[in-house]
Write a protein that holds these residues in place. Structure first.
Motif, mmCIF file in Angstrom:
data_model
loop_
_atom_site.group_PDB
_atom_site.id
_atom_site.type_symbol
_atom_site.label_atom_id
_atom_site.label_comp_id
_atom_site.label_asym_id
_atom_site.label_seq_id
_atom_site.Cartn_x
_atom_site.Cartn_y
_atom_site.Cartn_z
ATOM 1 N N GLY A 154 0.809 -1.212 0.000
ATOM 2 C CA GLY A 154 0.000 0.000 0.000
ATOM 3 C C GLY A 154 0.840 1.259 0.000
ATOM 4 N N ALA A 155 0.208 2.376 0.341
ATOM 5 C CA ALA A 155 0.892 3.667 0.422
ATOM 6 C C ALA A 155 1.401 3.892 1.842
ATOM 7 C CB ALA A 155 -0.043 4.790 0.014
ATOM 8 N N LEU A 156 2.453 4.684 1.945
ATOM 9 C CA LEU A 156 3.096 4.921 3.234
ATOM 10 C C LEU A 156 3.579 6.365 3.298
ATOM 11 C CD1 LEU A 156 4.430 3.884 5.880
ATOM 12 C CD2 LEU A 156 6.367 3.157 4.483
ATOM 13 N N LEU A 157 3.257 7.037 4.410
ATOM 14 C CA LEU A 157 3.783 8.364 4.709
ATOM 15 C C LEU A 157 4.318 8.321 6.132
ATOM 16 C CD1 LEU A 157 4.117 11.430 4.056
ATOM 17 C CD2 LEU A 157 1.836 11.761 5.059
ATOM 18 N N PHE A 158 5.577 8.731 6.313
ATOM 19 C CA PHE A 158 6.144 8.635 7.650
ATOM 20 C C PHE A 158 7.168 9.734 7.896
ATOM 21 C CE2 PHE A 158 9.022 6.271 4.964
ATOM 22 C CZ PHE A 158 10.296 6.435 5.505
ATOM 23 N N THR A 159 7.356 10.050 9.172
ATOM 24 C CA THR A 159 8.433 10.922 9.599
ATOM 25 C C THR A 159 9.490 10.066 10.289
ATOM 26 O OG1 THR A 159 7.615 11.387 11.834
ATOM 27 C CG2 THR A 159 6.745 12.730 10.039
ATOM 28 N N SER A 160 10.748 10.458 10.168
ATOM 29 C CA SER A 160 11.813 9.721 10.845
ATOM 30 C C SER A 160 13.107 10.529 10.827
ATOM 31 C CB SER A 160 12.043 8.362 10.178
ATOM 32 O OG SER A 160 13.064 7.648 10.833
ATOM 33 N N HIS A 161 13.849 10.431 11.927
ATOM 34 C CA HIS A 161 15.196 10.991 11.967
ATOM 35 C C HIS A 161 16.251 9.920 11.709
ATOM 36 C CE1 HIS A 161 13.103 14.274 14.157
ATOM 37 N NE2 HIS A 161 14.034 15.008 13.593
ATOM 38 N N ASP A 162 15.802 8.708 11.455
ATOM 39 C CA ASP A 162 16.704 7.586 11.193
ATOM 40 C C ASP A 162 17.012 7.567 9.695
ATOM 41 O OD1 ASP A 162 17.840 5.079 10.657
ATOM 42 O OD2 ASP A 162 16.727 4.091 12.258
ATOM 43 N N HIS A 163 18.157 8.119 9.306
ATOM 44 C CA HIS A 163 18.484 8.274 7.883
ATOM 45 C C HIS A 163 18.590 6.929 7.169
ATOM 46 C CE1 HIS A 163 19.009 12.540 8.409
ATOM 47 N NE2 HIS A 163 19.922 12.357 9.353
ATOM 48 N N GLN A 164 19.118 5.934 7.826
ATOM 49 C CA GLN A 164 19.232 4.620 7.191
ATOM 50 C C GLN A 164 17.855 4.019 6.940
ATOM 51 O OE1 GLN A 164 21.883 1.941 9.195
ATOM 52 N NE2 GLN A 164 21.453 0.240 7.824
ATOM 53 N N PHE A 165 16.940 4.188 7.900
ATOM 54 C CA PHE A 165 15.570 3.698 7.735
ATOM 55 C C PHE A 165 14.889 4.410 6.571
ATOM 56 C CE2 PHE A 165 11.015 3.852 8.894
ATOM 57 C CZ PHE A 165 10.750 2.500 9.026
ATOM 58 N N VAL A 166 15.060 5.723 6.495
ATOM 59 C CA VAL A 166 14.472 6.500 5.397
ATOM 60 C C VAL A 166 14.992 6.007 4.053
ATOM 61 C CG1 VAL A 166 14.409 8.782 4.306
ATOM 62 C CG2 VAL A 166 14.023 8.557 6.776
ATOM 63 N N GLN A 167 16.287 5.808 3.948
ATOM 64 C CA GLN A 167 16.884 5.368 2.682
ATOM 65 C C GLN A 167 16.411 3.973 2.289
ATOM 66 O OE1 GLN A 167 21.106 5.779 3.297
ATOM 67 N NE2 GLN A 167 21.055 8.012 3.212
ATOM 68 N N SER A 168 16.135 3.124 3.279
ATOM 69 C CA SER A 168 15.695 1.760 2.993
ATOM 70 C C SER A 168 14.247 1.708 2.517
ATOM 71 C CB SER A 168 15.834 0.885 4.248
ATOM 72 O OG SER A 168 17.169 0.780 4.653
ATOM 73 N N ILE A 169 13.415 2.617 3.023
ATOM 74 C CA ILE A 169 11.974 2.515 2.803
ATOM 75 C C ILE A 169 11.442 3.500 1.765
ATOM 76 C CG2 ILE A 169 9.709 2.654 3.900
ATOM 77 C CD1 ILE A 169 11.419 0.275 4.799
ATOM 78 N N ALA A 170 11.866 4.754 1.843
ATOM 79 C CA ALA A 170 11.219 5.816 1.057
ATOM 80 C C ALA A 170 11.645 5.784 -0.404
ATOM 81 C CB ALA A 170 11.540 7.180 1.655
ATOM 82 N N ASP A 171 10.681 6.006 -1.289
ATOM 83 C CA ASP A 171 11.011 6.222 -2.698
ATOM 84 C C ASP A 171 10.848 7.697 -3.074
ATOM 85 O OD1 ASP A 171 8.209 6.535 -3.016
ATOM 86 O OD2 ASP A 171 7.974 4.434 -3.569
ATOM 87 N N ARG A 172 10.366 8.504 -2.116
ATOM 88 C CA ARG A 172 10.248 9.944 -2.330
ATOM 89 C C ARG A 172 10.338 10.640 -0.979
ATOM 90 N NH1 ARG A 172 5.591 13.520 -3.797
ATOM 91 N NH2 ARG A 172 4.218 11.706 -3.846
ATOM 92 N N ILE A 173 10.889 11.843 -0.951
ATOM 93 C CA ILE A 173 11.026 12.609 0.272
ATOM 94 C C ILE A 173 10.342 13.964 0.097
ATOM 95 C CG2 ILE A 173 12.652 13.813 1.782
ATOM 96 C CD1 ILE A 173 14.612 11.545 1.304
ATOM 97 N N ILE A 174 9.528 14.326 1.094
ATOM 98 C CA ILE A 174 8.971 15.670 1.161
ATOM 99 C C ILE A 174 9.711 16.372 2.296
ATOM 100 C CG2 ILE A 174 6.950 17.064 1.674
ATOM 101 C CD1 ILE A 174 5.205 14.839 0.562
#
Length: 225
Positions: A200-220
């Motif tokens: 499905g779709a996912l929107l999240f906040t995080s200060h964990d840069h490695q987690f962001v890089q692993s999961i996100a395909d776009r950054i706002i």
């Protein structure tokens, strides 16, 4: 792809401090988007508006696609300390068969006769798949003692229960505020693996840069003035 969420011209201020003003964005089916910004710049306030817990100051619109299931994960988890882990998760899943609750209670009671009757009821009602799904998700997050009172849990353990509650909703769209806070590496890895598989779709906040890089395909990115 279908548009799961349309946000148009929403704003939020606290006193003279403007967090964001007339922002708009769209999230489609399958998008995995990280919302990045320094602390105090409005990320949590934005998610609260999306969750319907707050409102835009000056109009605007938040519109989810009709009939999609949306699950929210707040930074804090308000649970009933009188519940066991299983009772808390079960309650948040909505109206399920009473056979599952009785089976879990019978399992914890040590009463063999009660357990045999509960097993027979589970067989008759076809509730095993639901019960096994609950146990599987909890096990993935390293939650083993389902009869443990919620009042005994550490912050990290409570966060894992909150994640399990969210994952068990079978939602189409997950919205999460700092999901890795208070989690150990093993739990973060389990969450990471589950979200990579999530369709499905996912929107999240995080200060964990490695987690962001692993999961996100776009950054706002919020950029404060």
């Amino acid at each position: 792809m279908a548009s799961y969420l349309q946000v148009e011209n929403i704003s939020k201020s606290y006193g003279e401090k403007v967090l964001f003003d007339k922002i708009s964005f769209n999230i489609n089916e399958g998008d995995k988007i990280a919302l990045i910004a320094p602390n105090g710049t409005g990320k949590t306030s934005l998610l609260a508006i999306l969750a319907g817990k707050d409102s835009s100051d000056r109009g605007g619109e938040v519109k989810f696609m009709k009939d999609i299931r949306v699950a929210f994960l707040d930074q804090s988890f308000d649970f009933d300390p009188r519940h066991t882990i299983f009772e808390e998760v079960y309650t948040r899943m909505g109206n399920l068969s009473p056979e599952i609750k009785e089976y879990e209670e019978a399992l914890a009671s040590g009463d063999n006769g009660r357990l045999e009757r509960a097993i027979a009821s589970m067989d008759a009602s076809g509730s095993w798949d639901i019960e096994q799904n609950i146990r599987q998700v909890l096990s993935q997050l390293k939650i083993e003692r389902l009869d443990q009172p919620m009042s005994e849990l550490s912050g990290g353990e409570a966060k894992r229960v909150a994640l399990a509650c969210m994952m068990l909703q079978n939602a189409d769209f997950l919205i999460m505020d700092e999901p890795t806070n208070h989690l150990d590496l093993e739990s973060i890895t389990a969450l990471n693996n589950a979200l990579i598989k999530f369709k499905g779709a996912l929107l999240f906040t995080s200060h964990d840069h490695q987690f962001v890089q692993s999961i996100a395909d776009r950054i706002i990115e919020f950029r404060p003035d």
